[in-house]
Design an enzyme around this catalytic site. Structure first.
Site, PDB file in Angstrom:
ATOM      1  N   ASP A  35       0.873  -1.183   0.000  1.00  0.00           N
ATOM      2  CA  ASP A  35       0.000   0.000   0.000  1.00  0.00           C
ATOM      3  C   ASP A  35       0.902   1.222   0.000  1.00  0.00           C
ATOM      4  O   ASP A  35       2.014   1.157   0.527  1.00  0.00           O
ATOM      5  CB  ASP A  35      -0.906  -0.007   1.251  1.00  0.00           C
ATOM      6  N   LYS A  88     -10.920   6.270  -5.530  1.00  0.00           N
ATOM      7  CA  LYS A  88     -12.315   5.837  -5.600  1.00  0.00           C
ATOM      8  C   LYS A  88     -13.363   6.935  -5.444  1.00  0.00           C
ATOM      9  O   LYS A  88     -14.543   6.646  -5.269  1.00  0.00           O
ATOM     10  CB  LYS A  88     -12.561   4.732  -4.564  1.00  0.00           C
ATOM     11  N   SER A 128     -17.132  -3.025  -9.778  1.00  0.00           N
ATOM     12  CA  SER A 128     -18.190  -2.325  -9.055  1.00  0.00           C
ATOM     13  C   SER A 128     -19.524  -2.436  -9.787  1.00  0.00           C
ATOM     14  O   SER A 128     -19.562  -2.493 -11.023  1.00  0.00           O
ATOM     15  CB  SER A 128     -17.798  -0.853  -8.949  1.00  0.00           C
ATOM     16  N   ALA A 129     -20.582  -2.401  -9.016  1.00  0.00           N
ATOM     17  CA  ALA A 129     -21.931  -2.386  -9.597  1.00  0.00           C
ATOM     18  C   ALA A 129     -22.159  -1.133 -10.433  1.00  0.00           C
ATOM     19  O   ALA A 129     -23.129  -1.068 -11.191  1.00  0.00           O
ATOM     20  CB  ALA A 129     -22.968  -2.450  -8.478  1.00  0.00           C
ATOM     21  N   TYR A 153     -13.997   7.544 -12.886  1.00  0.00           N
ATOM     22  CA  TYR A 153     -13.823   6.444 -11.932  1.00  0.00           C
ATOM     23  C   TYR A 153     -14.533   5.192 -12.447  1.00  0.00           C
ATOM     24  O   TYR A 153     -13.956   4.107 -12.527  1.00  0.00           O
ATOM     25  CB  TYR A 153     -14.374   6.830 -10.546  1.00  0.00           C
ATOM     26  N   LYS A 157     -13.185   1.242 -14.020  1.00  0.00           N
ATOM     27  CA  LYS A 157     -13.645  -0.112 -13.650  1.00  0.00           C
ATOM     28  C   LYS A 157     -13.978  -0.914 -14.907  1.00  0.00           C
ATOM     29  O   LYS A 157     -13.628  -2.090 -15.023  1.00  0.00           O
ATOM     30  CB  LYS A 157     -14.866  -0.035 -12.725  1.00  0.00           C
ATOM     31  N   TYR A 181     -18.704  -5.285  -6.773  1.00  0.00           N
ATOM     32  CA  TYR A 181     -19.228  -4.982  -5.439  1.00  0.00           C
ATOM     33  C   TYR A 181     -20.455  -4.099  -5.543  1.00  0.00           C
ATOM     34  O   TYR A 181     -20.477  -3.136  -6.301  1.00  0.00           O
ATOM     35  CB  TYR A 181     -18.219  -4.184  -4.608  1.00  0.00           C
ATOM     36  N   PHE A 222     -30.403  12.466  -0.447  1.00  0.00           N
ATOM     37  CA  PHE A 222     -30.433  13.028  -1.797  1.00  0.00           C
ATOM     38  C   PHE A 222     -31.609  12.477  -2.614  1.00  0.00           C
ATOM     39  O   PHE A 222     -31.502  11.424  -3.216  1.00  0.00           O
ATOM     40  CB  PHE A 222     -29.110  12.740  -2.518  1.00  0.00           C
TER      41      PHE A 222
HETATM   42  N1  UDP Z   1     -26.789   9.315  -0.064  1.00  0.00           N
HETATM   43  C1  UDP Z   1     -27.495  10.281   0.615  1.00  0.00           C
HETATM   44  N2  UDP Z   1     -26.794  11.162   1.394  1.00  0.00           N
HETATM   45  C2  UDP Z   1     -25.455  11.118   1.522  1.00  0.00           C
HETATM   46  C3  UDP Z   1     -24.733  10.119   0.835  1.00  0.00           C
HETATM   47  C4  UDP Z   1     -25.437   9.232   0.038  1.00  0.00           C
HETATM   48  O1  UDP Z   1     -28.722  10.366   0.519  1.00  0.00           O
HETATM   49  O2  UDP Z   1     -24.881  11.965   2.241  1.00  0.00           O
HETATM   50  C5  UDP Z   1     -27.521   8.342  -0.896  1.00  0.00           C
HETATM   51  C6  UDP Z   1     -27.140   8.374  -2.373  1.00  0.00           C
HETATM   52  O3  UDP Z   1     -27.920   9.337  -3.031  1.00  0.00           O
HETATM   53  C7  UDP Z   1     -27.446   6.938  -2.790  1.00  0.00           C
HETATM   54  C8  UDP Z   1     -27.191   6.121  -1.540  1.00  0.00           C
HETATM   55  O4  UDP Z   1     -27.191   7.054  -0.453  1.00  0.00           O
HETATM   56  O5  UDP Z   1     -28.811   6.816  -3.108  1.00  0.00           O
HETATM   57  C9  UDP Z   1     -25.848   5.404  -1.558  1.00  0.00           C
HETATM   58  O6  UDP Z   1     -24.841   6.342  -1.879  1.00  0.00           O
HETATM   59  P1  UDP Z   1     -23.292   6.011  -1.730  1.00  0.00           P
HETATM   60  O7  UDP Z   1     -22.541   7.239  -2.137  1.00  0.00           O
HETATM   61  O8  UDP Z   1     -23.013   5.453  -0.382  1.00  0.00           O
HETATM   62  O9  UDP Z   1     -23.044   4.816  -2.769  1.00  0.00           O
HETATM   63  P2  UDP Z   1     -23.347   4.728  -4.358  1.00  0.00           P
HETATM   64  O10 UDP Z   1     -24.541   3.843  -4.481  1.00  0.00           O
HETATM   65  O11 UDP Z   1     -23.552   6.095  -4.886  1.00  0.00           O
HETATM   66  O12 UDP Z   1     -22.126   4.075  -4.883  1.00  0.00           O
END
Ligand code: UDP
Length: 343
Positions: A35, A88, A128-129, A153, A157, A181, A222
């Site tokens: 690392d 990431k 990643s998904a 990013y 992937k 993931y 969000f």
């Molecule tokens: N999210 C949220 N508030 C935050 C961070 C994330 O509402 O402060 C929501 C985001 O819109 C998504 C979900 O949580 O619907 C997962 O977001 P994250 O960034 O953890 O992973 P992502 O699915 O985007 O890779």
């Protein structure tokens, strides 16, 4: 396992790297961690050593530095590499695409180059998904079409998956597995390792735990006008320890010669969609606290819903997610309390 095999883990001081290192050692593998601490701390490896009760072989190496990387291959005999080392942050990748392409692809190709040169066969790549984008059919299977990436990013992937596929097709003896993931969350039950985001967390669960710790005033959810049962986004939150075990299962499969083709892809999720609002409520209940939150605008780039069809991983890897979501959410809070010295 009768004879111990060695696995090289790049980015082994990071969130997924530390938990995977623990899982590998507990399964009887020897691990060499490298690392450059660009987004992690040496103390993370102290946590790993406390959990496994022994020293971990470690080198402070930047995988972009091929000379240094060659030294690792000269010094250590391993058949398998798990390549985690990468930047990431989706948002940052939009502002600094070259930083992402440069770091994530050069480091990866260096690792592949060394695997080829030293005739080491097995490569496990962290995908990643995000490659599924805004999927038309849910849950997504490994055969679901990939959508054009919406960030550099995400693009790294997809490109990295393709590079691995091409190497496996071209080079005799090369085998690769890409694990896609979903949303890894939580921490080790010991609370000795966990996620250490730098600055304001982008991800939901670190933001939740920092809000609970009083570091953030309030969580912004969000979007609550999506076409989902409660209007908030649906994701597949996978416990980090379950995710780590999926790596062990994939390494077992590669080293036991059970792969059916030389390049394979597996979804690593729970198969269960959970909304943002539900996750917040479950976090509050599991930990007996109230979380200040408000609804905010949608975040650009977010897809309304994505979760995994896990049938292939269940059948071929003999792996499935097991940990209870409430336990996972408790572990996330225990970890936050541990690092903030909260009683
Ligand atoms: N999210 C949220 N508030 C935050 C961070 C994330 O509402 O402060 C929501 C985001 O819109 C998504 C979900 O949580 O619907 C997962 O977001 P994250 O960034 O953890 O992973 P992502 O699915 O985007 O890779």
């Amino acid at each position: 396992m009768d004879s111990k095999k060695t696995v090289l883990v790049s980015g082994g001081a990071g969130y997924i790297g530390t938990h995977t290192t623990v899982a590998l050692i507990e399964a009887g593998y020897d691990v060499v961690v490298i690392d450059n601490f660009s987004n992690s701390e040496a103390s993370a490896l102290d946590g790993v050593e406390k959990i496994v009760g022994r020293k971990v072989v470690f080198g402070e190496i930047d995988t972009c530095d091929i000379k240094a990387l060659r030294g690792v291959f000269e010094r250590h005999a391993f058949d398998t590499v798990i390549h985690f080392a990468a930047y990431k942050a989706v948002g940052e990748s939009m502002d600094e695409p070259l930083k992402y392409y440069q770091n994530n692809l050069v480091s990866y190709m260096n690792v592949l180059e060394m695997m080829k040169e030293f005739k080491r066969p097995n490569v496990l790549f962290s995908s990643s998904a995000t490659v599924y984008g805004n999927a038309e059919e849910l849950p997504v299977t490994e055969e679901s079409p990939r959508q054009p990436a919406t960030s550099p990013y995400g693009n790294t992937k997809q490109i990295a998956e393709d590079i691995l596929r091409d190497c496996c097709a071209a080079y005799e003896g090369f085998r690769g597995i890409a694990l896609r993931y979903f949303n890894p969350i939580g921490a080790h039950p010991s609370a000795l390792i966990g996620e250490l985001p730098s600055g304001v967390p982008n991800n939901l669960v670190p933001f939740i735990t920092q809000t609970a710790a009083g570091i953030r005033q309030s969580l912004s959810i969000f979007g609550n006008d999506y076409n989902t049962p409660d209007g908030t986004c649906l994701r597949d939150y996978i416990d980090i320890n379950d995710l780590a075990r999926a790596h062990v299962a994939a390494v077992d499969r590669m080293t036991d010669g059970r792969m059916q083709t030389r390049y394979e892809i597996f979804n690593v999720g729970t198969g269960r969609p959970v909304s943002v609002l539900e996750l917040v409520t479950r976090f509050e209940k599991a930990n007996g606290l109230k979380l200040p939150y408000r609804f905010a605008e949608r975040r650009s780039g977010d897809v309304p819903a994505v979760w995994a069809d896990t049938a292939r991983a269940n059948k071929e890897l003999g792996w499935k997610a097991e940990r209870d979501l409430d336990d996972t959410l408790r572990s996330a809070w225990e970890w936050e309390k541990h690092i903030r010295h909260i009683q």
